[in-house]
Design an enzyme around this catalytic site. Structure first.
Site, PDB file in Angstrom:
ATOM      1  N   LYS A 235       0.601  10.549 -14.818  1.00 16.20           N
ATOM      2  CA  LYS A 235       1.551   9.475 -15.134  1.00 16.20           C
ATOM      3  C   LYS A 235       2.623   9.958 -16.112  1.00 16.20           C
ATOM      4  CE  LYS A 235       0.142   6.196 -12.594  1.00 16.20           C
ATOM      5  NZ  LYS A 235       0.998   5.289 -11.815  1.00 16.20           N
TER       6      LYS A 235
ATOM      7  N   TYR B 217      -5.504  11.707 -14.965  1.00 18.01           N
ATOM      8  CA  TYR B 217      -4.739  10.491 -14.646  1.00 18.01           C
ATOM      9  C   TYR B 217      -3.577  10.302 -15.621  1.00 18.01           C
ATOM     10  CZ  TYR B 217      -3.356   5.612 -14.454  1.00 18.01           C
ATOM     11  OH  TYR B 217      -2.604   4.467 -14.398  1.00 18.01           O
TER      12      TYR B 217
HETATM   13  N1  LIG Z   1      -4.312  -1.320 -14.634  1.00 18.00           N
HETATM   14  C1  LIG Z   1      -3.825  -0.709 -15.693  1.00 18.00           C
HETATM   15  O1  LIG Z   1      -4.347  -0.853 -16.821  1.00 18.00           O
HETATM   16  C2  LIG Z   1      -2.591   0.167 -15.580  1.00 18.00           C
HETATM   17  C3  LIG Z   1      -2.027   0.713 -16.739  1.00 18.00           C
HETATM   18  C4  LIG Z   1      -0.887   1.535 -16.644  1.00 18.00           C
HETATM   19  C5  LIG Z   1      -0.344   1.797 -15.400  1.00 18.00           C
HETATM   20  N2  LIG Z   1      -0.926   1.259 -14.286  1.00 18.00           N
HETATM   21  C6  LIG Z   1      -0.310   1.588 -12.991  1.00 18.00           C
HETATM   22  O2  LIG Z   1       0.019   0.406 -12.287  1.00 18.00           O
HETATM   23  C7  LIG Z   1      -0.096   0.639 -10.874  1.00 18.00           C
HETATM   24  C8  LIG Z   1      -0.994  -0.423 -10.235  1.00 18.00           C
HETATM   25  O3  LIG Z   1      -2.292  -0.291 -10.767  1.00 18.00           O
HETATM   26  P1  LIG Z   1      -3.428  -1.379 -10.604  1.00 18.00           P
HETATM   27  O4  LIG Z   1      -4.054  -1.460 -11.945  1.00 18.00           O
HETATM   28  O5  LIG Z   1      -2.918  -2.597  -9.935  1.00 18.00           O
HETATM   29  O6  LIG Z   1      -4.422  -0.571  -9.641  1.00 18.00           O
HETATM   30  P2  LIG Z   1      -5.227  -0.987  -8.302  1.00 18.00           P
HETATM   31  O7  LIG Z   1      -5.738  -2.373  -8.387  1.00 18.00           O
HETATM   32  O8  LIG Z   1      -6.207   0.123  -8.090  1.00 18.00           O
HETATM   33  O9  LIG Z   1      -4.090  -0.910  -7.212  1.00 18.00           O
HETATM   34  C9  LIG Z   1      -3.553   0.332  -6.845  1.00 18.00           C
HETATM   35  C10 LIG Z   1      -2.832   0.177  -5.537  1.00 18.00           C
HETATM   36  O10 LIG Z   1      -2.343   1.474  -5.140  1.00 18.00           O
HETATM   37  C11 LIG Z   1      -2.774   1.699  -3.798  1.00 18.00           C
HETATM   38  N3  LIG Z   1      -2.896   3.106  -3.465  1.00 18.00           N
HETATM   39  C12 LIG Z   1      -3.767   4.025  -3.972  1.00 18.00           C
HETATM   40  N4  LIG Z   1      -3.624   5.190  -3.331  1.00 18.00           N
HETATM   41  C13 LIG Z   1      -2.655   5.006  -2.402  1.00 18.00           C
HETATM   42  C14 LIG Z   1      -2.068   5.831  -1.421  1.00 18.00           C
HETATM   43  N5  LIG Z   1      -2.487   7.095  -1.230  1.00 18.00           N
HETATM   44  N6  LIG Z   1      -1.075   5.332  -0.644  1.00 18.00           N
HETATM   45  C15 LIG Z   1      -0.675   4.061  -0.793  1.00 18.00           C
HETATM   46  N7  LIG Z   1      -1.217   3.208  -1.685  1.00 18.00           N
HETATM   47  C16 LIG Z   1      -2.190   3.691  -2.480  1.00 18.00           C
HETATM   48  C17 LIG Z   1      -4.104   0.994  -3.694  1.00 18.00           C
HETATM   49  O11 LIG Z   1      -4.472   0.817  -2.327  1.00 18.00           O
HETATM   50  P3  LIG Z   1      -6.029   0.653  -1.901  1.00 18.00           P
HETATM   51  O12 LIG Z   1      -6.424  -0.756  -2.240  1.00 18.00           O
HETATM   52  O13 LIG Z   1      -5.986   0.932  -0.439  1.00 18.00           O
HETATM   53  O14 LIG Z   1      -6.796   1.658  -2.703  1.00 18.00           O
HETATM   54  C18 LIG Z   1      -3.774  -0.304  -4.408  1.00 18.00           C
HETATM   55  O15 LIG Z   1      -3.051  -1.152  -3.553  1.00 18.00           O
HETATM   56  C19 LIG Z   1      -0.674   2.056 -10.713  1.00 18.00           C
HETATM   57  O16 LIG Z   1       0.376   2.956 -10.465  1.00 18.00           O
HETATM   58  C20 LIG Z   1      -1.276   2.330 -12.070  1.00 18.00           C
HETATM   59  O17 LIG Z   1      -1.344   3.694 -12.374  1.00 18.00           O
HETATM   60  C21 LIG Z   1      -2.025   0.443 -14.348  1.00 18.00           C
END
Ligand SMILES: NC(=O)c1ccc[n+]([C@@H]2O[C@H](COP(=O)([O-])OP(=O)(O)OC[C@H]3O[C@@H](n4cnc5c(N)ncnc54)[C@H](OP(=O)(O)O)[C@@H]3O)[C@@H](O)[C@H]2O)c1
Length: 315
Positions: free
Chosen positions: A200, A196
């Site tokens: 990124k 992961y």
């Molecule tokens: N949370 C953290 O600590 C953190 C830290 C650094 C970066 N980020 C980044 O921030 C972004 C949002 O993360 P989050 O924490 O909000 O995660 P999350 O709650 O898991 O949300 C991820 C979103 O991406 C969607 N997704 C996954 N696979 C997909 C696909 N094949 N096509 C279209 N949509 C897809 C998911 O849809 P489904 O609901 O259908 O699965 C969900 O809407 C991500 O890119 C993550 O890597 C997060």
């Protein structure tokens, strides 16, 4: 120490979004839950004219839309569009729809992302590499013509982990980096648990390459990247550690504020890594390896050209 300071102290200082987005069209991928949904809620509250929730599951997307509408300003139109980042054909269809149906885009959050607990292959790459990296920059290339026409901001959501380079395959020879990253047996399979952050990190290099090739003074679109910090969301189900240090995502404990802030940083943030609502330095892995950045850019562009010939001219 930097991580703890960010999570425990800077979190309290993140500005609550208050600007007006009247007249603006904003697209957010992966916005049915987590940070993307909460960012969408801010934009809807602040009067964006049109919000596109780009989701892989339309039912979940419509449920999110209904929820966001309860706190939306009068006059904000919210649409739910299908986009599955695991399929290049879906990315292409989404971009074609965007081109045909939107006359402007002001902010585009490439937020959709996954953590894959098991090895699998999608579109010829390890699945998180396809979703978090290749499809994210295919999408960028495909929507850039529309964004250029309205001087928009394109913001992939990244994080630059510092540990990933050795086992992640980034030390592989010319033309072989992505093959190594995709290979579950590379380095005895030791890199797999870092997939992961590696996926990124690849994107951090890509954003920097775009800005290197197209500097801000001659480019109408700002392409920056934001790391929201470690946040509560559905993504973190796989990583139970550090729970009490996490920022809120689903209930605006700060993570979504960093996303909205990235959309107002303007041209000075082109190619830059944003954390805690300001321009920050990515990790030493990025800064110390400009050769890896350049070699990866060549490999990524070759992959994108194989998917759609000519598409990298859009950068
Ligand atoms: N949370 C953290 O600590 C953190 C830290 C650094 C970066 N980020 C980044 O921030 C972004 C949002 O993360 P989050 O924490 O909000 O995660 P999350 O709650 O898991 O949300 C991820 C979103 O991406 C969607 N997704 C996954 N696979 C997909 C696909 N094949 N096509 C279209 N949509 C897809 C998911 O849809 P489904 O609901 O259908 O699965 C969900 O809407 C991500 O890119 C993550 O890597 C997060």
């Amino acid at each position: 120490m930097g991580f703890l300071r960010s999570q425990l102290i800077e979190t309290r200082k993140l500005p609550y979004p208050s600007a007006s987005y009247a007249g603006q069209t904003i697209v957010i991928t992966g916005s049915n839950t987590g940070l993307g949904k909460e960012a969408a809620r801010h934009y809807a509250r602040l009067g964006a004219s049109r919000l596109i929730l780009a989701v892989r599951n339309l039912e979940k997307g419509h449920a999110a839309r209904k929820d966001i509408q309860t706190t939306a300003a009068k006059g904000t139109a919210i649409d739910v569009w299908e986009l599955d980042m695991a399929k290049y054909s879906s990315v292409q269809a989404f971009a074609a729809r965007l081109d045909a149906e939107l006359n402007r885009v002001d902010i585009f959050h490439a937020n959709a992302g996954v953590v894959c607990p098991k090895y699998s292959v999608t579109e010829g790459n390890e699945t998180s590499v396809t979703i978090n990296y290749v499809s994210t920059f295919l999408l960028a290339a495909l929507v850039l013509p529309k964004l250029k026409a309205t001087a928009a901001q394109f913001i992939p959501h990244m994080s630059a982990a510092s540990t990933a380079i050795k086992n992640g395959g980034l030390g592989a020879s010319d033309g072989a980096i992505l093959a190594a990253v995709n290979d579950p047996h590379f380095a005895g399979g030791a890199h797999w648990k870092e997939q992961y952050p590696v996926s990124k990190l690849l994107g951090v290099f890509a954003v920097r390459s775009i800005a290197k090739e197209r500097p801000a003074d001659a480019y109408p679109v700002t392409v920056n990247m934001v790391s929201p910090g470690l946040c509560h969301s559905e993504l973190s189900r796989e990583a139970e550690g550090c729970r009490r240090w996490r920022r809120g995502g689903a209930h605006d404990g700060g993570g979504s504020r960093t996303l909205v802030d990235a959309g107002v940083q303007g041209a000075k943030s082109h190619g830059q890594y944003l954390a805690d609502c300001r321009i920050a330095q990515p990790s030493a892995v990025v800064l110390d390896n400009p050769d890896v950045q350049d070699r990866l850019w060549v490999e990524l562009k070759a992959k994108l050209e194989a998917i759609q010939p000519g598409v990298t001219d859009n950068f």
